[in-house]
Design a protein around this motif. Structure first.
Motif, short mmCIF file in Angstrom:
data_model
loop_
_atom_site.label_atom_id
_atom_site.label_comp_id
_atom_site.label_asym_id
_atom_site.label_seq_id
_atom_site.Cartn_x
_atom_site.Cartn_y
_atom_site.Cartn_z
N ARG A 166 0.84 -1.20 0.00
CA ARG A 166 0.00 0.00 0.00
C ARG A 166 0.87 1.25 0.00
N ILE A 167 0.57 2.14 -0.94
CA ILE A 167 1.34 3.38 -1.07
C ILE A 167 0.37 4.55 -1.17
N ILE A 168 0.60 5.59 -0.40
CA ILE A 168 -0.22 6.79 -0.47
C ILE A 168 0.66 7.98 -0.84
N LYS A 169 0.30 8.64 -1.93
CA LYS A 169 1.01 9.83 -2.37
C LYS A 169 0.06 11.01 -2.17
N THR A 170 0.43 11.93 -1.32
CA THR A 170 -0.46 13.03 -0.95
C THR A 170 -0.23 14.26 -1.82
N ASP A 171 -1.07 15.27 -1.59
CA ASP A 171 -0.96 16.57 -2.26
C ASP A 171 -0.93 16.42 -3.78
#
Length: 410
Positions: free
Chosen positions: A305-310
């Motif tokens: 699981r990878i979350i890339k914000t903005d």
């Protein structure tokens, strides 16, 4: 020859640097290249210094004093008081920086950024070199700007491989005596004319892989504050588990979609030479961590699981209801390329083209204005890009629970 890379978290204090020394001591009879980042979050402080310089802010002087005070205090805790040489070197670096800050440069933002922000690595390596030398290790300090040569694409320069190979081979051959430990900087580089460049944010990993490729290293070890490559960021997902081994292919996909464990460009130079990469914990250096290497079969990885914000989602729509054909796509791609904006996720339909990009206001605003010359443009901002590699239904359900899904691809 082995290449070690120590990131900011591993050198964020005097005690952390002592820990680095203990790790290096265990390998003192081997040939090592040790690549070091700026201390702690110091790159952020230098980026703020850069902004104050550009804006001609009254806070420039106090910001520089804060940076200087931090490094001098760390050095005072490490170096014996009678050894004045390290303090003189540190002072020389700050004098050099002050001379530039006293100018009224009309250079581009990106070029000024590269001139200022790279001082963080020069300071950290000076302190670490001085301490390792005091500890009796056979260390040699080398300036990465003299060795890693690039084009003029500031803030994310492209390596000139032939010139860099020649410089590294020449420098390390000249100094090669009695298993020296070379201390050098990550992230920073220079053009053939000596103008400062950088390899991209968090680019120290890439520096390590450049040295490894050219020197045909046995392995690269990235020392971090986690036990290895995890199935998710453990600061966000407490149930994340360590991955024992992973292929170059899976690792490069993870980094491309935003996993911060490695810089995205790190892996290709190692893949080309089949040099294994290990991610190990500087907090528990006895443990082996995760190994990244060529693999003939899938080791059976868990969902990652990878979350890339903005993120900003931009939809480009034809003004006259005509199709987004190959000709339109060519124009759209060229516009993104000229704006130096990378596409993280894309999807096209009959009359629209939608893409997720990082929110860089300096680039996004200009990009949108250019696109509006030929298309209607819709924008959604303050978004997250969630990637699940080796997904299963349960993990997908878990990740989208409580979130509004604007765009989905499987």
């Amino acid at each position: 020859m082995k290449v070690f890379k120590f990131g900011g978290a591993s050198v964020n204090s005097a005690e952390a640097i002592r820990n680095v020394a203990r790790i290096v001591q265990r390998h003192k009879n081997e040939s090592l290249v040790v690549v070091v980042s700026a201390m702690g979050k110091m790159t952020n402080y230098f980026e703020l210094l850069n902004s104050y310089y550009i804006e001609k802010s009254d806070q420039l002087s106090s910001q520089l004093k804060s940076i200087r005070k931090f490094h001098e205090e760390v050095l005072d805790q490490l170096i014996e008081s009678e050894d004045n040489r390290a303090h003189k070197i540190l002072d020389h670096i700050f004098v050099d920086l002050q001379l530039f800050l006293d100018t009224n440069s009309s250079e581009s933002y990106d070029l000024i950024y590269d001139r200022i922000v790279g001082y963080g690595e020069m300071l950290s390596t000076t302190i670490i070199y001085s301490f390792l030398e005091q500890e009796g290790l056979n260390v040699k300090w080398i300036d990465a700007k003299d060795l890693i040569k690039t084009d003029e694409h500031h803030r994310e320069a492209n390596v000139l491989w032939d010139e860099t190979k020649e410089k590294i081979k020449e420098q390390l051959r000249m100094d090669d005596s009695g298993h020296p430990i070379y201390i050098t900087q990550g992230f920073i580089s220079a053009t053939m004319e000596g103008v400062a460049t950088t390899l991209g944010r968090e680019g120290s990993d890439y520096t390590a892989s450049i040295f490894a490729n050219i020197l045909d290293a046995e392995e690269v070890i990235i020392w971090k504050d986690v036990p290895g490559i995890m199935s998710a960021d453990p600061k966000i997902f407490p149930d994340a588990i360590k991955i024992e081994e992973i292929s170059f292919y899976d690792a490069i996909e993870m980094t491309y979609y935003g996993a911060k464990i490695l810089h995205p460009k790190t892996l290709k130079p190692l893949y080309d030479k089949e040099i294994p990469l290990k991610v190990r914990s500087f907090l528990d250096p006895e443990k082996e961590g995760t190994i990244v290497r060529r693999m003939k079969k899938d080791p059976g990885l868990p969902p990652i699981r990878i979350i890339k914000t903005d993120q900003v989602l931009i939809s480009v729509i034809s003004k006259d209801f005509s199709f987004i054909t190959e000709q339109n796509l060519s124009l759209i791609y060229a516009t993104f390329a000229e704006a130096d904006v990378k596409l993280n996720m894309l999807q096209n339909a009959a009359i629209s083209f939608t893409v997720s990009i990082d929110n860089d206001p300096g680039k996004v605003d200009a990009l949108v204005e250019t696109l509006k010359n030929n298309f209607r443009v819709l924008i959604n901002d303050d978004l997250e890009l969630i990637t699940i590699r080796h997904y299963d239904d349960a993990t997908v359900d878990q990740m989208i629970k409580g979130r509004e899904v604007i765009l989905e691809q499987k």
